[in-house]
Enzyme design. Structure first.
Site, short mmCIF file in Angstrom:
data_model
loop_
_atom_site.label_atom_id
_atom_site.label_comp_id
_atom_site.label_asym_id
_atom_site.label_seq_id
_atom_site.Cartn_x
_atom_site.Cartn_y
_atom_site.Cartn_z
N SER A 118 0.98 -1.09 -0.22
CA SER A 118 0.02 0.03 0.00
C SER A 118 0.93 1.24 -0.10
O SER A 118 1.69 1.34 -0.88
CB SER A 118 -0.87 -0.07 1.23
N ASP A 240 -9.66 -4.40 -6.14
CA ASP A 240 -8.86 -4.06 -5.01
C ASP A 240 -9.84 -2.58 -4.90
O ASP A 240 -9.37 -1.67 -5.73
CB ASP A 240 -7.52 -3.88 -5.12
N HIS A 268 -7.45 -5.98 -0.67
CA HIS A 268 -6.07 -5.01 -0.77
C HIS A 268 -5.03 -5.66 -0.04
O HIS A 268 -3.81 -5.21 0.05
CB HIS A 268 -6.61 -3.80 -0.01
#
Lengths: 293, 407
Positions: A118, A240, A268
């Protein structure tokens, strides 16, 4: 007078901290660094927004035989030292990138494979631009160079969504309270306290977490991608909501020596929900680049 | 009926469907595979619209979706269960319903499939109350911040007051010292007067007219000094009460200088000092007349005071340039030490210094001279050398020449 006095003292301490480099031990405490395995090569794992280094629990055993594994919590997350959270320094992702470089230099790490999830994928981008010699590979899990939509770019969100996220965070302290906070610092080795410490992997000081959320989701590093000269693997989930496929494709397209793999897994956090698929993709990639064709 | 048989009567299916809380089961990717009436009512959707068609996370607000992916799912994966998470569900009417959700991981019977079993409470009222609490908390925090800033302000003001107090104490100390000096200076001429009177009283019959005249002259000179000191004292007291402001007008400088020379003629003669003046130019000066008179009177008297017998004091008035007039008051007297010269412009009351014949001064006059020059937007310079003499140079604005009236 006492207030004034203590104010001066704290300024002094911050000043002292700023003018000297931290020792290995101080860095270890600051970023809650854990080093596992005895491989020749090094793999550094950096978690994303929300939780901490525990997110890598399924991946670590797969690489522990051939890699020295370095786990860390970003300052402000997990069991890092919250006293080191400097709102100015961490007002951009560069502050976190500087920490990564500092850790690699202090621990004498080089030729590392940096695995970021991320927002940490962009932290890896900035760190590799700042100190390219340290990095052999960057593995990005669910990257996004910019989360907010603009005229010519789809990031998936508008700014109001981030305010909504902040209000979600505000109503979900995940059991965080200032009364438990001190216990969070030191109870890793005391499972008998696990009841009290449920949710601890994602439990962060609300004020710091809100700041990290804003900095993460309002960051825009699209223009930095072209400066990455490190081999990069982009691992993209097929669905996602935070980093849609189109966003992952943008990242892969804009980094020169990159490879994009779209997973069967959705969500995710494939390293949690589909660790086997994630490990396969990583091993295949690392094998490929280590054995020149 | 035994407890056991009573339990047998419970219809578990009905209990699930009609329960006052929402239930749903979802698969690994979030698809809802089973749910109950309460949850369907909350969504405003039918069973057919939901089961195998909707993923739980798609029911959330955008911010909620981020929270779901970054907190809820990771926690579920790591802990196997999550409790008391608050989301807003967007229902069929597009309105937001706040819920609390508890979720536990369950395995299918063959153990190969992971499912998530969730319980959902709608918390509309609780949420409202919570929001009130949050807004009260924010208000309290704001107030507390305001208090902190007020406190800071108070501290700053208290610091200012402390500094002012220190300054006031200093001024007070200066004044105290000044009063001692003044009292001392006033006492001296009175003692002198006293001894003159005693002299006359005791020896009136043997003193000649000439001797009496000489004594009278000395007495007059001493009284003049005392009067000057008293005048200065009044002016100074007024200036301390901030009564002064410069009332500027066009002032004929020649008139003033001539008048002052005349006034001090006796004093100069008593020391055989040659008192002279020169004028170059005819322009008026722009200044407060009384203050200008005060400045020049004090400088001329000082010059005489600090010049020994047979010396000379000179007043030169000249137009320095088209805009200013300079008045130089020069003497060839005892001059000033470097320290004394440097302390002049500090505008504080100093210890008095004695003139060449023991004349008294409080230093008061000179400090007022500096103050008045400044009030009249002028400058004052001093050139002085020990035992050679002193020149005070006062420069003030000159008036525009008066146009002659047209015939």
């Amino acid at each position: 007078m006492t207030i004034l006095f203590s104010g001066f003292i704290s300024i002094d301490i911050n000043y002292l901290k700023s003018i000297r480099t931290m020792t290995k031990k101080e860095l270890t405490l600051r970023n809650n660094i854990k080093i596992l395995g005895y491989g020749d090569k090094t793999m550094v794992f950096a978690h994303g927004f929300g939780c901490d280094q525990n997110m890598w629990r399924h991946l670590v055993p797969a690489f522990i035989d051939s890699y020295k594994i370095v786990l860390l919590d970003h300052v402000g997350s997990g069991n890092s030292d919250l006293n080191d959270y400097d709102y100015d320094k961490y007002n951009t992702l560069q502050g976190y990138a500087d920490d990564i470089i500092e850790i690699c230099q202090e621990l004498a790490l080089s030729n590392i494979t940096f695995v970021g999830h991320s927002v940490s994928t962009m932290i890896g981008v900035l760190a590799s631009i700042g100190a390219p010699k340290i990095f052999d590979n960057i593995i990005m899990v669910g990257p996004s160079a910019s989360y907010i939509n603009s005229d010519d770019y789809i990031g998936g969100f508008i700014k109001d969504d981030i305010d909504e996220l902040l209000s979600s965070m505000e109503s979900n302290y995940l059991g965080w309270s200032s009364a438990i906070a001190p216990a969070m610092m030191a109870n890793d080795d005391r499972p008998e306290l696990s009841e009290e410490l449920s949710n601890r992997f994602c439990r962060n000081d609300p004020k710091i977490a809100a700041h990290f959320a804003k900095v993460s989701f309002l960051s825009d590093h699209r223009h930095d991608l072209k400066d990455v000269h490190t081999n990069t693997l982009v691992i993209q989930c097929s669905e996602d909501v935070i980093a849609p496929v189109i966003v992952g494709e943008f990242v892969a397209k804009n980094i020169k020596s990159s490879k994009l793999v779209i997973m069967n897994a959705t969500g995710h956090c494939p390293h949690l929900s589909a660790p086997d698929e994630t490990i396969d993709i990583m091993k295949k990639y690392l094998g490929e680049i280590e054995v020149p064709a | 009926m035994s407890l056991h048989s009573e339990l047998d009567l419970i219809d578990y299916k009905a209990l699930y469907n009609e329960a006052p809380v929402g239930y749903f089961t979802s698969d690994a990717s979030g698809y809802i595979v089973n749910t109950n009436n309460k949850f369907l009512a909350l969504l405003g959707l039918t069973r057919e619209e939901v089961v195998h068609k909707i993923r739980f996370q798609t029911l959330l607000t955008m911010g909620g979706k981020i929270y779901y992916e970054t907190h809820y799912v990771p926690l579920l994966q790591m802990q196997g269960s999550v409790n008391e998470i608050n989301f807003d569900i967007v229902n069929a009417d597009k309105s937001k319903v706040p819920i609390l959700i508890n979720t536990t991981k369950i395995l299918s019977e063959d153990g190969n499939q992971i499912y998530w079993q969730s319980t959902v409470f709608d918390i509309i009222q609780r949420k409202r109350y919570e929001q009130e609490l949050i807004s009260s908390k924010k208000k309290a925090e704001e107030l507390s911040e305001e208090l902190i800033s007020i406190n800071k302000e108070l501290n700053t003001q208290s610091d200012i007051i402390k500094k002012q107090n220190v300054a006031l104490e200093k001024i007070n100390l200066v004044k105290d010292k000044f009063f001692i000096v003044v009292a001392h200076d006033l006492r001296n001429p009175l003692i002198q007067l006293h001894s003159f009177v005693q002299l006359i009283e005791r020896h009136a019959d043997i003193l000649s007219k000439e001797q009496l005249k000489e004594i009278s002259l000395d007495l007059k000179s001493s009284l003049n000094n005392t009067l000057g000191l008293a005048d200065n004292l009044i002016v100074w007291a007024r200036s301390q009460m901030k009564e002064f402001s410069a009332q500027q007008s066009n002032v004929n400088i020649q008139e003033i200088v001539k008048h002052l020379i005349l006034m001090n003629d006796d004093f100069a003669k008593s020391k055989a000092i040659n008192l002279s003046y020169t004028f170059d130019g005819t322009k008026d000066i722009v200044a407060d007349k009384d203050q200008l008179t005060f400045i020049l009177r004090n400088l001329i008297m000082n010059a005489i005071k600090f010049t020994p017998k047979n010396g000379s004091v000179k007043v030169d008035v000249f137009e320095k340039n088209s805009e200013t007039i300079t008045i130089n008051i020069s003497d060839n007297g005892i001059g000033m030490s470097k320290e004394l010269k440097e302390s002049l412009s500090l505008m504080t009351v100093k210890n008095s210094s004695h003139g060449t014949m023991g004349e008294k001064g409080s230093g008061l006059g000179l400090s007022l001279v500096y103050e008045f020059v400044e009030m009249n937007n002028g400058t004052i310079d001093v050139i002085s050398e020990k035992d050679k003499g002193t020149t005070f140079s006062v420069t003030l604005k000159s008036a525009e020449p008066q146009l002659p009236l047209s015939p």
